[in-house]
Design a protein around this motif. Structure first.
Motif, short mmCIF file in Angstrom:
data_model
loop_
_atom_site.label_atom_id
_atom_site.label_comp_id
_atom_site.label_asym_id
_atom_site.label_seq_id
_atom_site.Cartn_x
_atom_site.Cartn_y
_atom_site.Cartn_z
N ILE A 114 -18.59 5.02 3.93
CA ILE A 114 -17.25 4.51 4.23
C ILE A 114 -16.43 4.60 2.95
O ILE A 114 -16.78 4.00 1.94
CB ILE A 114 -17.30 3.06 4.73
CG1 ILE A 114 -18.16 2.95 5.99
CG2 ILE A 114 -15.88 2.56 5.01
CD1 ILE A 114 -18.34 1.53 6.47
N GLN A 115 -15.36 5.37 3.02
CA GLN A 115 -14.51 5.55 1.85
C GLN A 115 -13.12 5.02 2.14
O GLN A 115 -12.42 5.50 3.03
CB GLN A 115 -14.43 7.03 1.46
CG GLN A 115 -13.61 7.27 0.19
CD GLN A 115 -13.81 8.66 -0.35
OE1 GLN A 115 -14.90 9.23 -0.26
NE2 GLN A 115 -12.75 9.23 -0.91
N VAL A 116 -12.72 3.99 1.38
CA VAL A 116 -11.37 3.44 1.48
C VAL A 116 -10.54 4.05 0.36
O VAL A 116 -10.71 3.70 -0.81
CB VAL A 116 -11.39 1.90 1.38
CG1 VAL A 116 -9.98 1.35 1.39
CG2 VAL A 116 -12.21 1.31 2.53
N ASP A 117 -9.69 4.99 0.73
CA ASP A 117 -8.88 5.70 -0.27
C ASP A 117 -7.72 4.85 -0.77
O ASP A 117 -7.29 5.00 -1.92
CB ASP A 117 -8.34 7.00 0.31
CG ASP A 117 -9.46 7.93 0.76
OD1 ASP A 117 -10.39 8.15 -0.04
OD2 ASP A 117 -9.40 8.42 1.90
N SER A 118 -7.21 4.00 0.08
CA SER A 118 -6.05 3.21 -0.30
C SER A 118 -6.23 1.78 0.21
O SER A 118 -6.52 1.57 1.38
CB SER A 118 -4.77 3.81 0.29
OG SER A 118 -3.66 2.98 0.05
N LEU A 119 -6.07 0.83 -0.69
CA LEU A 119 -6.15 -0.59 -0.33
C LEU A 119 -5.06 -1.32 -1.08
O LEU A 119 -4.88 -1.15 -2.28
CB LEU A 119 -7.52 -1.17 -0.69
CG LEU A 119 -7.77 -2.64 -0.36
CD1 LEU A 119 -9.23 -2.87 -0.02
CD2 LEU A 119 -7.38 -3.56 -1.52
N ALA A 120 -4.30 -2.14 -0.36
CA ALA A 120 -3.23 -2.93 -0.97
C ALA A 120 -3.35 -4.37 -0.48
O ALA A 120 -3.39 -4.62 0.73
CB ALA A 120 -1.85 -2.37 -0.61
N LEU A 121 -3.44 -5.31 -1.41
CA LEU A 121 -3.59 -6.73 -1.10
C LEU A 121 -2.42 -7.49 -1.71
O LEU A 121 -2.08 -7.29 -2.87
CB LEU A 121 -4.91 -7.27 -1.67
CG LEU A 121 -5.11 -8.79 -1.63
CD1 LEU A 121 -5.29 -9.25 -0.19
CD2 LEU A 121 -6.29 -9.21 -2.48
N ASP A 122 -1.83 -8.37 -0.92
CA ASP A 122 -0.76 -9.24 -1.41
C ASP A 122 -1.00 -10.62 -0.81
O ASP A 122 -0.78 -10.85 0.37
CB ASP A 122 0.61 -8.71 -1.01
CG ASP A 122 1.76 -9.57 -1.58
OD1 ASP A 122 1.46 -10.59 -2.22
OD2 ASP A 122 2.93 -9.21 -1.37
N ASP A 123 -1.45 -11.54 -1.65
CA ASP A 123 -1.73 -12.90 -1.19
C ASP A 123 -0.54 -13.79 -1.53
O ASP A 123 -0.59 -14.60 -2.47
CB ASP A 123 -3.01 -13.43 -1.85
CG ASP A 123 -3.41 -14.80 -1.30
OD1 ASP A 123 -2.80 -15.25 -0.31
OD2 ASP A 123 -4.33 -15.43 -1.87
N GLY A 124 0.53 -13.60 -0.80
CA GLY A 124 1.71 -14.44 -0.98
C GLY A 124 2.31 -14.38 -2.36
O GLY A 124 2.93 -15.35 -2.82
N GLY A 125 2.11 -13.27 -3.08
CA GLY A 125 2.63 -13.13 -4.43
C GLY A 125 1.74 -13.75 -5.50
O GLY A 125 1.97 -13.53 -6.69
N LEU A 126 0.69 -14.49 -5.11
CA LEU A 126 -0.22 -15.09 -6.08
C LEU A 126 -1.20 -14.07 -6.63
O LEU A 126 -1.54 -14.08 -7.82
CB LEU A 126 -0.98 -16.25 -5.45
CG LEU A 126 -0.13 -17.40 -4.89
CD1 LEU A 126 -1.02 -18.44 -4.25
CD2 LEU A 126 0.74 -18.00 -5.97
N VAL A 127 -1.70 -13.21 -5.76
CA VAL A 127 -2.62 -12.13 -6.14
C VAL A 127 -2.12 -10.84 -5.51
O VAL A 127 -1.89 -10.79 -4.30
CB VAL A 127 -4.07 -12.41 -5.68
CG1 VAL A 127 -4.97 -11.24 -6.01
CG2 VAL A 127 -4.60 -13.69 -6.32
N GLU A 128 -1.96 -9.82 -6.33
CA GLU A 128 -1.58 -8.49 -5.85
C GLU A 128 -2.56 -7.48 -6.42
O GLU A 128 -2.90 -7.55 -7.61
CB GLU A 128 -0.15 -8.14 -6.28
CG GLU A 128 0.91 -9.08 -5.73
CD GLU A 128 2.29 -8.76 -6.28
OE1 GLU A 128 2.38 -7.91 -7.20
OE2 GLU A 128 3.27 -9.36 -5.82
#
Length: 667
Positions: free
Chosen positions: A266-280
């Protein structure tokens, strides 16, 4: 659904146009690919003409049906149906799906409106509805499927299906749709009041409000599948081992895309996380199936940003609490990047901007940490500054740390000076070996620039000492939970010297810390020493030792200690209070009447001293010389008024002796 394969095979062999005919078939144990069953039965009543007037009626029941970890039974009762082009059809019918031992039930109806080509199905209560479209022979070999969910209760599926997912609890209401068309799959789902738990309790969730949408492409291609998904969590708590995430104040957004190859990568080429501006965070990762199961083969974090204190409260506090550092107060911002492949760290960089960290237990704190730590495969460099640093009530001033070298061997490129009151603790040399292995070790040379003891003891909350403190720490070695001072420690205090040799500390921040040392004391000023501890006034100089000293949890458990005064000091006097305290410790009395004793404030003495050999919580006491009574001199007097303090108690309970000393210094 897979049991229909069994039905199709039977119908293809037995279909007839005779309206009055009837066919009943039964089967014992059987298998078809990954499916197996304990028994199956089919009742088929062919119709007398073309559909729907000449439609047939058929019933199918399969018991002991098994697929991977799922066990149960399936029953279909088609009142109006038949066979077309080798595939079954049903205008009107019912179905039931039961888990093993009655654990869970799904039941509903099948319907194909007249003139329509799709087969419709619905669960009881219409919380799950859908349709099945027969495939076009010239197109995809897979049928089209559309499923609609409206308040579908996740407690409805059989318990064995929940267990097959590795869960002990699955709750919530699901809305949305799932669609398979032209070899692709798409979904748009919303979960409300969701909850799940594993049997071990290490992974769980409660009160979840989550939306999930995405698609899978080339579903018919067994070689590789492409996928993309977007998740939004608006509410709910999550637990994953020591990491606890409380309900977010603002939605947590996660988007990812990638591919699955041969079901083993399983290859995730793109991942973007935004936890309400606290964690990006932005990056990707790869999972590979091996002999031991799935493993992380690659992790790339192109950019990560954490805003404290919010990021720490949500992501760091639970993990830190499991390590004994809960309730840290934090502020500032941290950014980082990382590349890791096949068990090898390729690069790592972290930048600090106005970061404050304070331990609620008062063990450590740092204010306004700035700078960066940068590690590549071949180089390491760190440049950090801070305004203040606290370690166990020691308040150090602003400092700068500069280090460089290889990842496995690096050190300071300039001395690290930690200002403390009117002096400083200076690390002249620091070298780390094997930093990227389990056999890492650290060596350093340091010294204490002279400090006024009165200010230092006040800072630490100790009785006020006079004089200065200075010392050198050559050859300190740190390996794992063990600190060895191979060069010894020389301390100047109370106008004399204290040397600690063979000093070893184990588990200093863990459970049951241990310390071993040899201590030599040389000519400490008794006036300064007794004044600091409120023991009673004495004049003179004292020397001695504590050999084979052993501390466990910072409490003495073994030692051979002796303190004695020097007879070459001109002024040797002892106060009435010091006489009384020494008498209590030795279980003796002053060889001078109590009435006469109260007439004098101080007495001259020739020599004084005490010894204690601590063994199994018993202190074996001795003095400076034997007394004719069989006791021992604690204080041997001289001149007038002549005073002797003679002890008679040889064995003393150590905890009781410590309690006496505490009471004397606090009196």
């Amino acid at each position: 659904m897979p049991p229909l394969v069994f039905l199709v095979m039977l119908l293809a062999l037995t279909a007839r146009a005779d309206a009055e005919s009837r066919l009943e078939l039964e089967s014992g144990d059987g298998r078809a690919g990954p499916l197996s069953w304990r028994s199956a039965s089919l009742v088929y009543l062919p119709g007398g003409g073309p559909e729907p007037d000449g439609a047939s009626q058929w019933r199918l029941r399969v018991d002991g049906l098994a697929w991977q970890d799922w066990r149960g039974s399936v029953a279909i009762d088609c009142a109006v149906g038949g066979l077309r082009a080798g595939l079954p059809w049903c205008h009107q019918g019912e179905f039931e799906w039961l888990g093993a031992d009655g654990a869970g039930r799904l039941a509903g109806r099948l319907l194909r409106p007249e003139g329509a080509s799709d087969l419709a199905f619905a669960l009881e209560g219409d919380t799950l509805t859908g349709s099945l479209s027969w495939p076009d022979p010239s197109g995809s070999p897979l049928p089209g499927v559309r499923v609609m969910l409206q308040g579908f209760d996740l407690t409805s599926p059989p318990g064995s299906l929940v267990e097959a997912m590795g869960l002990s609890v699955l709750e919530g209401r699901l809305d949305g749709q799932i669609e398979v068309e032209s070899g692709g799959l798409s979904f748009d789902l919303a979960l409300a009041d969701g909850a799940f738990d594993r049997p071990d309790g290490l992974v769980a969730g409660a009160g979840l409000a989550v939306s999930l949408r995405g698609e899978v492409e080339d579903l018919g291609d067994l070689g590789e599948l492409g996928f993309s998904a977007a998740l939004s969590q608006r509410a709910g708590e999550l637990l994953a081992g020591p990491v606890y995430l409380p309900s977010p104040e603002r939605p947590l957004e996660l988007e990812l895309s990638g591919s699955v190859a041969d079901g083993r990568r399983i290859q995730v080429d793109s991942l973007a996380l935004d936890d309400g501006g606290l964690v990006e965070a932005d990056g990707g990762f790869t999972l590979a199936m091996g002999e031991g199961g799935w493993r992380l083969a690659e992790l790339i974090v192109e950019r990560a940003r954490l805003e404290f204190p919010g990021a720490w409260r949500r992501w760091g506090d639970g993990l830190a609490s499991s390590r004994g550092f809960g309730d840290l107060e934090t502020d500032g911002e941290v950014s980082a990047a990382l590349a890791w492949r096949s068990g090898d760290l390729q690069s790592f960089r972290v930048d600090f901007e106005a970061v404050d960290v304070r331990d609620a237990a008062g063990r450590a704190a740092i204010d306004s940490l700035e700078g960066s730590f940068d590690r590549s495969k071949d180089d390491l460099r760190a440049e950090l500054t801070w305004d203040a640093l606290e370690l166990f009530s020691l308040a150090f001033g602003s400092s700068r740390l500069a280090a460089a070298g290889e990842p496995s061997a690096w050190g300071l490129i300039e001395p690290l000076r930690l200002p403390l009151l009117d002096g400083a603790f200076v690390v002249e040399r620091l070298a780390v070996q094997g930093a990227d292995s389990a056999q890492r070790s650290l060596t350093l040379d340091a010294h204490i620039a002279p400090l006024e003891l009165s200010a230092l003891t006040e800072m630490l909350g100790f009785p006020t000492f006079s004089g200065q403190l200075s010392g050198s720490f050559p050859g300190v070695q740190v390996s794992g939970d063990r600190i060895a001072f191979s060069g010894g420690i020389d301390i100047r205090a109370f106008s004399g010297g204290i040397r600690l040799g063979d000093l070893v500390i184990e588990r200093p921040f863990g459970s049951l810390p241990a310390l071993a040392a040899q201590v030599e004391i040389e000519r400490l000023d008794l006036a300064e020493l007794t004044g600091a501890f409120n023991f009673g006034h004495m004049e003179g100089e004292v020397s001695g030792w504590m050999r084979d000293l052993r501390l466990l949890d910072w409490r003495p458990v073994a030692m051979d200690a002796r303190l004695y005064t020097h007879e070459d000091v001109p002024s040797r006097r002892i106060s009435q209070r010091a006489v009384e305290n020494l008498s209590r410790l030795g279980g003796g009395a002053a060889a001078l009447g109590a009435t006469v004793l109260r007439m004098f404030e101080e007495f001259p003495y020739r020599r004084a001293g005490l010894a204690c050999r601590l063994d199994r919580n018993i202190c074996h006491i001795d003095g400076v010389a034997p007394h004719e009574s069989g006791g021992f001199y604690i204080v041997e007097g001289r001149g007038l008024p002549h005073l002797d303090v003679v002890g008679h108690r040889r064995l003393v309970d150590w905890p009781r002796l410590v309690a006496q000393l505490v009471a004397m210094t606090e009196g």
